[in-house]
Design a protein around this motif. Structure first.
Motif, PDB file in Angstrom:
ATOM      1  N   PRO A  57      87.495 -90.020  47.828  1.00 31.27           N
ATOM      2  CA  PRO A  57      88.052 -88.919  47.026  1.00 31.27           C
ATOM      3  C   PRO A  57      87.740 -87.537  47.585  1.00 31.27           C
ATOM      4  O   PRO A  57      88.616 -86.649  47.606  1.00 31.27           O
ATOM      5  CB  PRO A  57      87.386 -89.129  45.651  1.00 31.27           C
ATOM      6  N   VAL A  83      94.356 -84.648  40.519  1.00 29.04           N
ATOM      7  CA  VAL A  83      94.406 -85.600  39.407  1.00 29.04           C
ATOM      8  C   VAL A  83      95.539 -85.241  38.450  1.00 29.04           C
ATOM      9  O   VAL A  83      96.268 -86.122  37.973  1.00 29.04           O
ATOM     10  CB  VAL A  83      93.055 -85.633  38.661  1.00 29.04           C
ATOM     11  N   GLU A  86      99.058 -85.768  40.579  1.00 32.01           N
ATOM     12  CA  GLU A  86      99.367 -87.048  41.227  1.00 32.01           C
ATOM     13  C   GLU A  86      98.608 -88.235  40.646  1.00 32.01           C
ATOM     14  O   GLU A  86      98.792 -89.368  41.103  1.00 32.01           O
ATOM     15  CB  GLU A  86      99.083 -86.939  42.734  1.00 32.01           C
ATOM     16  N   GLY A  87      97.755 -87.989  39.636  1.00 32.51           N
ATOM     17  CA  GLY A  87      97.024 -89.078  39.014  1.00 32.51           C
ATOM     18  C   GLY A  87      95.700 -89.356  39.710  1.00 32.51           C
ATOM     19  O   GLY A  87      95.500 -88.981  40.869  1.00 32.51           O
ATOM     20  N   ALA A  88      94.804 -90.032  38.984  1.00 32.69           N
ATOM     21  CA  ALA A  88      93.473 -90.311  39.531  1.00 32.69           C
ATOM     22  C   ALA A  88      93.531 -91.207  40.768  1.00 32.69           C
ATOM     23  O   ALA A  88      92.670 -91.126  41.655  1.00 32.69           O
ATOM     24  CB  ALA A  88      92.598 -90.959  38.457  1.00 32.69           C
ATOM     25  N   SER A  89      94.553 -92.063  40.836  1.00 35.13           N
ATOM     26  CA  SER A  89      94.656 -92.972  41.986  1.00 35.13           C
ATOM     27  C   SER A  89      94.880 -92.231  43.302  1.00 35.13           C
ATOM     28  O   SER A  89      94.608 -92.765  44.376  1.00 35.13           O
ATOM     29  CB  SER A  89      95.784 -93.979  41.767  1.00 35.13           C
ATOM     30  N   SER A  90      95.377 -90.987  43.207  1.00 44.61           N
ATOM     31  CA  SER A  90      95.630 -90.204  44.421  1.00 44.61           C
ATOM     32  C   SER A  90      94.338 -89.915  45.180  1.00 44.61           C
ATOM     33  O   SER A  90      94.364 -89.679  46.392  1.00 44.61           O
ATOM     34  CB  SER A  90      96.325 -88.883  44.073  1.00 44.61           C
ATOM     35  N   TRP A  92      92.138 -91.925  45.941  1.00 44.03           N
ATOM     36  CA  TRP A  92      91.758 -93.055  46.792  1.00 44.03           C
ATOM     37  C   TRP A  92      92.802 -93.345  47.862  1.00 44.03           C
ATOM     38  O   TRP A  92      92.743 -94.386  48.513  1.00 44.03           O
ATOM     39  CB  TRP A  92      91.513 -94.301  45.932  1.00 44.03           C
ATOM     40  N   ARG A  93      93.729 -92.409  48.053  1.00 45.68           N
ATOM     41  CA  ARG A  93      94.707 -92.597  49.126  1.00 45.68           C
ATOM     42  C   ARG A  93      94.008 -92.595  50.479  1.00 45.68           C
ATOM     43  O   ARG A  93      93.141 -91.775  50.740  1.00 45.68           O
ATOM     44  CB  ARG A  93      95.767 -91.479  49.104  1.00 45.68           C
ATOM     45  N   TRP A  95      92.167 -95.083  51.663  1.00 49.78           N
ATOM     46  CA  TRP A  95      90.882 -95.789  51.665  1.00 49.78           C
ATOM     47  C   TRP A  95      90.816 -96.823  52.793  1.00 49.78           C
ATOM     48  O   TRP A  95      89.739 -97.066  53.353  1.00 49.78           O
ATOM     49  CB  TRP A  95      90.630 -96.469  50.314  1.00 49.78           C
ATOM     50  N   LYS A 166     101.938 -95.950  51.523  1.00 47.85           N
ATOM     51  CA  LYS A 166     100.882 -96.263  50.568  1.00 47.85           C
ATOM     52  C   LYS A 166      99.538 -96.510  51.252  1.00 47.85           C
ATOM     53  O   LYS A 166      98.484 -96.320  50.647  1.00 47.85           O
ATOM     54  CB  LYS A 166     101.268 -97.502  49.755  1.00 47.85           C
TER      55      LYS A 166
END
Length: 326
Positions: A57, A83, A86-90, A92-93, A95, A166
């Motif tokens: 992150p 966040v 693009e959301g919390a998952s962004s 972890w792009r 990884w 992704k």
């Protein structure tokens, strides 16, 4: 280390193994053997891959701060913007690039550093220690970055261009289709420009700090210290070496991000667009926040693996370790 007979000798060897100073005997592994270098490679791979994965992150934020410093101008506001939009998952792009790319780089960097340190130490007997450390770390890092570069190329695009891909699975074919093999090594020269000074300063600073800690602070020989003392010295030296290396390598790190995101056509264009002051200051706080703890944990995991397999912790020239084994 002279061998001892009877129960006293067995107790001494057991105590040495417990404290991690068995110089290869407790594990049945000979220093500087192929098995030794394989363990160093594996330890470096696990240490670097795991630590880089954990700070994904912050790495996502760092890259976006470099590419768009106006929008992502502080750590807190930058994280909030990512966040929110693009959301919390962004966070972890990329990884996969962190885990596998920096795992490959870490294995080469630590394993080959041990290998080259032995070669240069034997060849340059009359040279000072810093020369051996600089040459060993530079030689290892050149190869390590060739292993990292394709992963880094995909990772930076994934982190800063949400619609690009992704992850590694779909990112690799897209880079190849658009730019061919050269696309994976677009930033190799700037990557060397960032990582070579960092690695040379980091390893040399680590070695000299470890030596200083044992001589001036702990005031005991490494082999006479407990495991906690050895790992404490490793962690402190690791943090200092990481912080110093970060400042030196920050300009090249900004150039790498600019090139991969096509914010600049070449290195000179990147320098001009970022500005001399920006090269040294842009993203520096987040990089120090990132790199100091990451380097510390890498050295901690790496030396933990070495100690608990009966090998001595890092630090010192090979010829010094070989004296303990005779």
């Amino acid at each position: 280390m002279a061998s001892c007979g009877g129960a006293g000798g067995e107790a001494a060897e057991a105590d040495a193994a417990r404290r991690g100073v068995g110089v290869g005997r407790g594990s049945g592994m000979r220093l500087f053997s192929p098995e030794y270098y394989a363990l160093c490679f594996g330890g470096g791979m696990l240490a670097a891959g795991a630590t880089h994965l954990a700070i994904t992150p912050l790495d996502v934020l760092k890259v976006n701060m470099q590419v768009n410093p106006v929008k992502y101008n502080t750590i807190c506001s930058g994280l909030s913007a990512l966040v929110r939009e693009e959301g919390a998952s962004s966070l972890w792009r990329g990884w996969g690039g962190k885990l596998f790319g920096y795992g490959a780089q870490g294995g080469c960097k630590f394993g080959l550093y041990e290998f080259f340190k032995k070669q240069y130490s034997d060849a340059l007997v009359d040279s000072n220690r810093s020369t051996v450390y600089f040459l060993s770390s530079a030689s290892a890092q050149i190869i390590a970055d060739v292993a990292l570069c394709p992963f880094e190329s995909v990772k930076v695009r994934v982190q800063t261009q949400p619609m690009f891909a992704k992850g590694l699975v779909d990112g690799f074919p897209r880079v190849y289709a658009a730019e061919g093999l050269s696309g994976f090594y677009r930033g190799l020269l700037p990557l060397w420009g960032r990582n070579l000074p960092f690695s040379m300063i980091m390893f040399s600073s680590f070695e000299h700090t470890v030596d200083f800690l044992y001589q001036k602070v702990i005031q005991k020989k490494k082999q006479d210290c407990s495991t906690a003392q050895q790992l404490g010295a490793t962690c402190l030296a690791g943090y200092i070496s990481g912080a110093v290396g970060t400042v030196v390598s920050n300009p090249a790190d900004n150039i790498v991000s600019s090139l991969y995101n096509k914010k600049a056509k070449n290195v000179l264009h990147a320098i001009k667009s970022i500005g001399l002051r920006g090269l040294f200051t842009r993203s520096l706080p987040i990089r120090i926040t990132l790199v100091g703890p990451v380097v510390t944990m890498q050295w901690f995991f790496y030396d933990t693996i070495k100690i608990f397999t009966g090998l001595p912790p890092s630090g010192g020239l090979p010829r010094d370790l070989e004296k303990l084994d005779t």
